[in-house]
Motif scaffolding. Structure first.
Motif, PDB file in Angstrom:
ATOM      1  N   VAL A   5       0.924  -1.291   0.054  1.00 46.88           N
ATOM      2  CA  VAL A   5      -0.052   0.201  -0.139  1.00 46.88           C
ATOM      3  C   VAL A   5       0.929   0.984  -0.040  1.00 46.88           C
ATOM      4  O   VAL A   5       1.866   1.327   1.031  1.00 46.88           O
ATOM      5  CB  VAL A   5      -0.978  -0.115   1.421  1.00 46.88           C
ATOM      6  N   GLU A   6       0.692   2.024  -1.001  1.00 47.29           N
ATOM      7  CA  GLU A   6       1.596   3.108  -1.164  1.00 47.29           C
ATOM      8  C   GLU A   6       0.753   4.277  -0.617  1.00 47.29           C
ATOM      9  O   GLU A   6      -0.555   4.254  -0.684  1.00 47.29           O
ATOM     10  CB  GLU A   6       1.930   3.528  -2.622  1.00 47.29           C
ATOM     11  N   SER A   7       1.334   5.429  -0.104  1.00 46.66           N
ATOM     12  CA  SER A   7       0.853   6.783   0.295  1.00 46.66           C
ATOM     13  C   SER A   7       1.961   7.814   0.200  1.00 46.66           C
ATOM     14  O   SER A   7       3.007   7.676  -0.145  1.00 46.66           O
ATOM     15  CB  SER A   7       0.236   6.488   1.646  1.00 46.66           C
ATOM     16  N   GLY A   8       1.254   9.090   0.287  1.00 45.88           N
ATOM     17  CA  GLY A   8       1.969  10.265   0.303  1.00 45.88           C
ATOM     18  C   GLY A   8       2.023  11.054  -1.376  1.00 45.88           C
ATOM     19  O   GLY A   8       2.744  12.016  -1.170  1.00 45.88           O
ATOM     20  N   GLY A   9       1.364  10.638  -2.182  1.00 52.22           N
ATOM     21  CA  GLY A   9       1.200  11.423  -3.248  1.00 52.22           C
ATOM     22  C   GLY A   9       0.381  12.491  -3.135  1.00 52.22           C
ATOM     23  O   GLY A   9      -0.197  12.687  -1.967  1.00 52.22           O
ATOM     24  N   GLY A  10       0.410  13.285  -4.168  1.00 53.80           N
ATOM     25  CA  GLY A  10      -0.433  14.391  -4.254  1.00 53.80           C
ATOM     26  C   GLY A  10      -0.100  15.616  -5.247  1.00 53.80           C
ATOM     27  O   GLY A  10       0.721  15.319  -5.924  1.00 53.80           O
ATOM     28  N   LEU A  11      -0.779  16.640  -4.966  1.00 50.95           N
ATOM     29  CA  LEU A  11      -0.415  17.771  -5.722  1.00 50.95           C
ATOM     30  C   LEU A  11       0.535  18.721  -5.250  1.00 50.95           C
ATOM     31  O   LEU A  11       0.424  19.149  -4.315  1.00 50.95           O
ATOM     32  CB  LEU A  11      -1.620  18.663  -6.248  1.00 50.95           C
ATOM     33  N   VAL A  12       1.711  19.031  -6.062  1.00 55.26           N
ATOM     34  CA  VAL A  12       2.845  19.944  -5.414  1.00 55.26           C
ATOM     35  C   VAL A  12       3.456  20.932  -6.556  1.00 55.26           C
ATOM     36  O   VAL A  12       3.202  20.394  -7.859  1.00 55.26           O
ATOM     37  CB  VAL A  12       3.868  19.171  -4.985  1.00 55.26           C
ATOM     38  N   GLN A  13       3.744  22.040  -6.097  1.00 54.92           N
ATOM     39  CA  GLN A  13       4.206  22.965  -7.059  1.00 54.92           C
ATOM     40  C   GLN A  13       5.568  22.425  -7.373  1.00 54.92           C
ATOM     41  O   GLN A  13       6.228  22.014  -6.728  1.00 54.92           O
ATOM     42  CB  GLN A  13       4.357  24.420  -6.713  1.00 54.92           C
ATOM     43  N   ALA A  14       5.986  22.840  -8.723  1.00 54.40           N
ATOM     44  CA  ALA A  14       7.354  22.531  -9.038  1.00 54.40           C
ATOM     45  C   ALA A  14       8.390  23.188  -8.089  1.00 54.40           C
ATOM     46  O   ALA A  14       8.304  24.216  -7.352  1.00 54.40           O
ATOM     47  CB  ALA A  14       7.841  23.217 -10.459  1.00 54.40           C
ATOM     48  N   SER A  21       5.509   6.715   0.599  1.00 51.24           N
ATOM     49  CA  SER A  21       5.752   5.491   1.458  1.00 51.24           C
ATOM     50  C   SER A  21       4.900   4.239   1.064  1.00 51.24           C
ATOM     51  O   SER A  21       3.875   4.505   0.490  1.00 51.24           O
ATOM     52  CB  SER A  21       5.152   5.517   2.996  1.00 51.24           C
ATOM     53  N   CYS A  22       5.585   3.026   1.109  1.00 45.48           N
ATOM     54  CA  CYS A  22       4.727   1.803   0.753  1.00 45.48           C
ATOM     55  C   CYS A  22       5.100   0.761   1.950  1.00 45.48           C
ATOM     56  O   CYS A  22       6.066   0.338   2.007  1.00 45.48           O
ATOM     57  CB  CYS A  22       5.657   1.362  -0.520  1.00 45.48           C
ATOM     58  N   ALA A  23       4.142   0.253   2.448  1.00 46.48           N
ATOM     59  CA  ALA A  23       3.970  -0.796   3.593  1.00 46.48           C
ATOM     60  C   ALA A  23       3.344  -2.294   2.871  1.00 46.48           C
ATOM     61  O   ALA A  23       2.695  -2.228   2.209  1.00 46.48           O
ATOM     62  CB  ALA A  23       3.169  -0.105   4.687  1.00 46.48           C
ATOM     63  N   ALA A  24       4.437  -2.974   3.041  1.00 52.84           N
ATOM     64  CA  ALA A  24       4.084  -4.533   2.825  1.00 52.84           C
ATOM     65  C   ALA A  24       3.345  -5.234   4.122  1.00 52.84           C
ATOM     66  O   ALA A  24       4.090  -4.890   5.086  1.00 52.84           O
ATOM     67  CB  ALA A  24       5.247  -4.995   2.080  1.00 52.84           C
ATOM     68  N   SER A  25       2.461  -5.911   3.718  1.00 55.23           N
ATOM     69  CA  SER A  25       1.716  -6.640   4.712  1.00 55.23           C
ATOM     70  C   SER A  25       1.360  -7.860   4.287  1.00 55.23           C
ATOM     71  O   SER A  25       1.109  -8.220   3.079  1.00 55.23           O
ATOM     72  CB  SER A  25       0.675  -5.844   5.471  1.00 55.23           C
ATOM     73  N   GLY A  26       0.985  -8.850   5.018  1.00 53.41           N
ATOM     74  CA  GLY A  26       0.397 -10.452   4.767  1.00 53.41           C
ATOM     75  C   GLY A  26       1.339 -11.344   5.294  1.00 53.41           C
ATOM     76  O   GLY A  26       2.316 -11.081   6.132  1.00 53.41           O
ATOM     77  N   SER A  27       1.700 -12.389   4.348  1.00 52.01           N
ATOM     78  CA  SER A  27       2.315 -13.676   4.701  1.00 52.01           C
ATOM     79  C   SER A  27       3.900 -13.451   4.294  1.00 52.01           C
ATOM     80  O   SER A  27       4.273 -14.112   3.269  1.00 52.01           O
ATOM     81  CB  SER A  27       1.807 -15.109   4.297  1.00 52.01           C
ATOM     82  N   ILE A  28       4.480 -12.620   4.946  1.00 52.14           N
ATOM     83  CA  ILE A  28       6.030 -12.447   4.651  1.00 52.14           C
ATOM     84  C   ILE A  28       7.025 -12.901   5.491  1.00 52.14           C
ATOM     85  O   ILE A  28       6.791 -12.636   6.486  1.00 52.14           O
ATOM     86  CB  ILE A  28       6.023 -10.725   4.778  1.00 52.14           C
ATOM     87  N   PHE A  29       7.916 -13.715   4.950  1.00 53.33           N
ATOM     88  CA  PHE A  29       9.057 -14.236   5.498  1.00 53.33           C
ATOM     89  C   PHE A  29      10.133 -13.107   5.501  1.00 53.33           C
ATOM     90  O   PHE A  29      10.850 -12.798   6.461  1.00 53.33           O
ATOM     91  CB  PHE A  29       9.611 -15.430   4.963  1.00 53.33           C
ATOM     92  N   SER A  30      10.564 -12.671   4.396  1.00 51.49           N
ATOM     93  CA  SER A  30      11.445 -11.515   4.288  1.00 51.49           C
ATOM     94  C   SER A  30      11.232 -10.889   2.813  1.00 51.49           C
ATOM     95  O   SER A  30      10.413 -11.565   2.029  1.00 51.49           O
ATOM     96  CB  SER A  30      12.730 -12.095   4.256  1.00 51.49           C
ATOM     97  N   ILE A  31      11.770  -9.644   2.713  1.00 56.38           N
ATOM     98  CA  ILE A  31      11.738  -8.788   1.632  1.00 56.38           C
ATOM     99  C   ILE A  31      13.295  -8.639   1.076  1.00 56.38           C
ATOM    100  O   ILE A  31      14.076  -8.324   1.657  1.00 56.38           O
ATOM    101  CB  ILE A  31      11.023  -7.663   1.571  1.00 56.38           C
TER     102      ILE A  31
END
Length: 122
Positions: A5-14, A21-31
């Protein structure tokens, strides 16, 4: 099942900054490797930055010096700090992770997030 799940996008001026951010969840042993990609309208998806489990990083030439990728292995999270944003950075940004699911199998599987929109106005 693994979810990113990503977050943090939006509208910004030049010239502005955003932190994705991107958070991984679930049946994870390692990444293993994690990365950020982007896709602008009418263009192919391209890699923006990449980070290994050990912290080694690579960047697309177009973002070198302006973006920093990092990760928190304890939180299964990858970040992309983007500074000095330009209108050409406008795109949907996706995170990707190579996830090892099982203790008894060293194979890793690629998962993608749903994307977060970044719009940079001139």
């Amino acid at each position: 099942q693994v979810h990113l799940v990503e977050s943090g996008g939006g509208l910004v001026q030049a010239g502005g900054s955003l932190r994705l951010s991107c958070a991984a969840s679930g049946s994870i042993f390692s990444i293993n490797d994690m990365g950020w990609y982007r896709q602008a309208p009418g263009k192919q998806r391209e890699v923006v930055a990449h980070i290994t489990s050990g912290g080694n990083t690579n960047y697309a030439d177009s973002v070198k010096g302006r973006c920093t990728i990092s990760r928190d292995n304890a939180k299964n999270t990858v970040y992309l700090q983007m500074n000095s944003l330009k209108p050409e950075d406008t795109a949907v940004y996706y995170c990707n992770a190579a996830v090892r699911l099982y203790t008894w199998n060293t194979a890793s599987y690629a998962y993608w997030g749903q994307g977060t929109q970044v719009i940079v106005s001139s």
